[in-house]
Design an enzyme around this catalytic site. Structure first.
Site, PDB file in Angstrom:
ATOM      1  CG  PHE A 111      -0.399   0.462   2.499  1.00 33.90           C
ATOM      2  CD1 PHE A 111      -0.628   1.742   2.965  1.00 33.90           C
ATOM      3  CD2 PHE A 111       0.364  -0.393   3.289  1.00 33.90           C
ATOM      4  CE1 PHE A 111      -0.117   2.175   4.179  1.00 33.90           C
ATOM      5  CE2 PHE A 111       0.873   0.020   4.502  1.00 33.90           C
ATOM      6  CZ  PHE A 111       0.643   1.305   4.947  1.00 33.90           C
ATOM      7  CE  LYS A 112       3.647   1.501   4.772  1.00 37.04           C
ATOM      8  NZ  LYS A 112       4.799   1.273   5.578  1.00 37.04           N
ATOM      9  CG  ASP A 113       3.908   0.565  -4.482  1.00 40.43           C
ATOM     10  OD1 ASP A 113       5.063   1.004  -4.380  1.00 40.43           O
ATOM     11  OD2 ASP A 113       3.651  -0.645  -4.635  1.00 40.43           O
TER      12      ASP A 113
END
Length: 495
Positions: A111-113
């Site tokens: 999810f950091k993307d």
């Protein structure tokens, strides 16, 4: 109307959005927050007809008011493009009457993307806006996912260098290989002997080191952060909560105005804080379910009102949540302290000096929309196994923590309200833990054998991010003690 940002630890300094993005952390050690949380000025019905990129513009323009329409749209379109393996950017999977928001379709399958694809663009625009001549050095501590996503985002971005510290032995084998094989002449990765909190504290100390700051300035460098403390990380995360509600509405899964619950596997508190901001902006979210692993510092906080990091640090199968200091919680504390910077500063000082703080009863009443619980390692395993056996859907360990907590919530409350479980990483990122949960017969397989077996049993293609590292060479092998991080930065920068 320009929206300015202030520190959670002082009232007098106000900066623009671009200045807050460049600084990362306020001079006084506080975190930047907008003076007020804006309200959505576009109806949910209108949003339901928009693409992810269009929703992102409608949300982010309210926060980044010193960006022109052209600048912001350029940042958004450069971030959310073919790097993602689906046009939707964040698909929602309905499994057993529960909605899984898949936030792992970007370049590093976590999810950091969602935020780190856009942060380099926001930062380079911010640097131009503020006539920054220095090279920006992104300094980041990671519990596994932020590091690779930040490295991928900033690799070979002109005018920047990125240094990532991670706990050696405290991330999954796939996470480590993703980081140490990262290409880019401006990328540096360092393993530290210690845990994530040691890495995070070391980074905070480096940011607060005035002598080093002066040395850096003389050498033509300045620090910024890609950690979730940067407001440039938080704002893009609000987008997917707005988009997912609009998408459920578009697909006829909910009525307009119907409230839903959101369950978030939580470590540093940024992801669930973004859901809180979305709720404050007008998204019909009922309760925010904060899911912890066995490092249940947040569960204990929501249960007792005391935040206490004085406990054993446990390495779990959900390493991105192996955190005892949830940095972004400070933003929520500041809000529930009625934006009293002095009161917040006293609590944070208590945490630093004594490892604990306790909020007032009045502050506690403002947390009624939050629910905290945790999942043991056994419960996490069982959740992965049972979901796969019943439905064929495979989730990673962090998502399993969220799903296990949601089940506990349902059993406790008998609440059947529609619920969005935030799926924060691809199961391919934690293949060994996932496959061992499904069946112990997989325990003797090699890492990449497990990858192929997961592909076979889940009927999904191996993500590009995994194929890329299958035979990649290690290019980063630096390791140091936690107390040597400053010297390591100086060595890397040659100052």
């Amino acid at each position: 109307m320009e929206l300015l940002y202030k520190s959670t630890r002082s009232d007098h300094v106000k900066v623009t959005a671009s200045q807050a993005i460049l600084k990362g952390l306020a001079e006084d050690g506080g975190l930047y927050l907008p003076e007020k949380i804006p309200t959505l000025n576009c109806s949910m019905e209108a949003l339901s007809k928009m693409t992810y990129q269009e929703v992102a513009y409608e949300v982010m323009k309210l926060y980044l008011t010193d960006f022109t329409e052209e600048e912001l749209k350029q940042c958004i379109n450069s971030a959310y493009d073919e790097k993602f393996d689906t046009k939707e950017i964040v698909p929602i999977r309905k499994v057993n009457q529960t909605y899984y928001l898949e936030l792992f379709h970007g370049a590093t399958i976590a999810f950091k993307d969602m935020a780190l694809s856009i942060l380099p663009h926001l930062m380079t625009v911010s640097a131009k806006k503020n006539q920054v001549k220095n090279e920006i050095v992104i300094l980041t501590a990671t519990s596994g996912d932020t590091g690779k996503a930040a490295l991928a985002g900033f690799a070979d971005v002109e005018g920047t260098k990125i240094i990532v510290f991670y706990p050696k032995g405290g991330v999954s084998p796939i996470q480590e290989k993703q980081m140490v094989t990262q290409k880019g002449k401006n990328t540096y990765v360092v393993g530290i002997h210690g845990n994530f909190d040691d890495a995070q504290n070391g980074v905070k100390e480096i940011f607060g080191n005035q002598k080093l700051k002066e040395q850096m300035n003389q050498a033509g460098f300045q620090f910024s952060s890609a950690n979730s403390i940067n407001i440039g990380r938080l704002v893009p995360q609000i987008v997917y909560y707005v988009y997912s509600y609009a998408k459920l509405l578009a697909e006829g899964e909910i009525e307009n105005g119907e409230t839903i619950h959101v369950v978030v596997p939580t470590g540093n508190f940024g992801n669930i804080l973004a859901a809180f901001f979305a709720k404050e902006m007008g998204v019909p979210i009922a309760r925010l379910l904060c899911a912890s692993n066995e490092n249940k510092v947040l569960y204990d906080f929501f249960s007792t009102g005391s935040y206490n990091k004085n406990r054993e640090f446990i390495l779990t199968s959900s390493p991105s949540m192996d955190i005892l200091i949830s940095s972004n919680l400070e933003r929520l504390i500041y809000k529930i302290a009625r934006e009293d910077a002095k009161a917040n500063q006293e609590l944070m000082l208590s945490l630093k000096e004594n490892g604990i703080y306790t909020i007032t009863e009045e502050m506690k009443t403002q947390l009624k929309d939050f629910y905290g619980n945790y999942a043991t390692e056994e419960e996490t395993e069982k959740t992965i196994q049972q979901l796969y056996e019943k439905t064929g859907y495979v989730i990673d360990t962090h998502t399993a923590v969220a799903a296990a907590v949601y089940k506990k919530y349902q059993e406790e409350t008998k609440d059947q309200k529609k619920t969005l479980v935030v799926s924060t990483a691809s199961p391919y990122k934690f293949t060994r833990s996932v496959m061992n949960s499904i069946d112990k017969k997989y325990s003797n397989m090699e890492d990449f054998e497990l990858v192929d077996e997961l592909s076979r049993i889940s009927h999904t293609a191996v993500p590009k991010a995994i194929e890329e590292i299958r035979n990649a060479n290690v290019v980063h092998d630096r390791v140091c003690n936690a107390n040597q991080m400053t010297e390591m930065v100086q060595e890397i920068l040659g100052i």
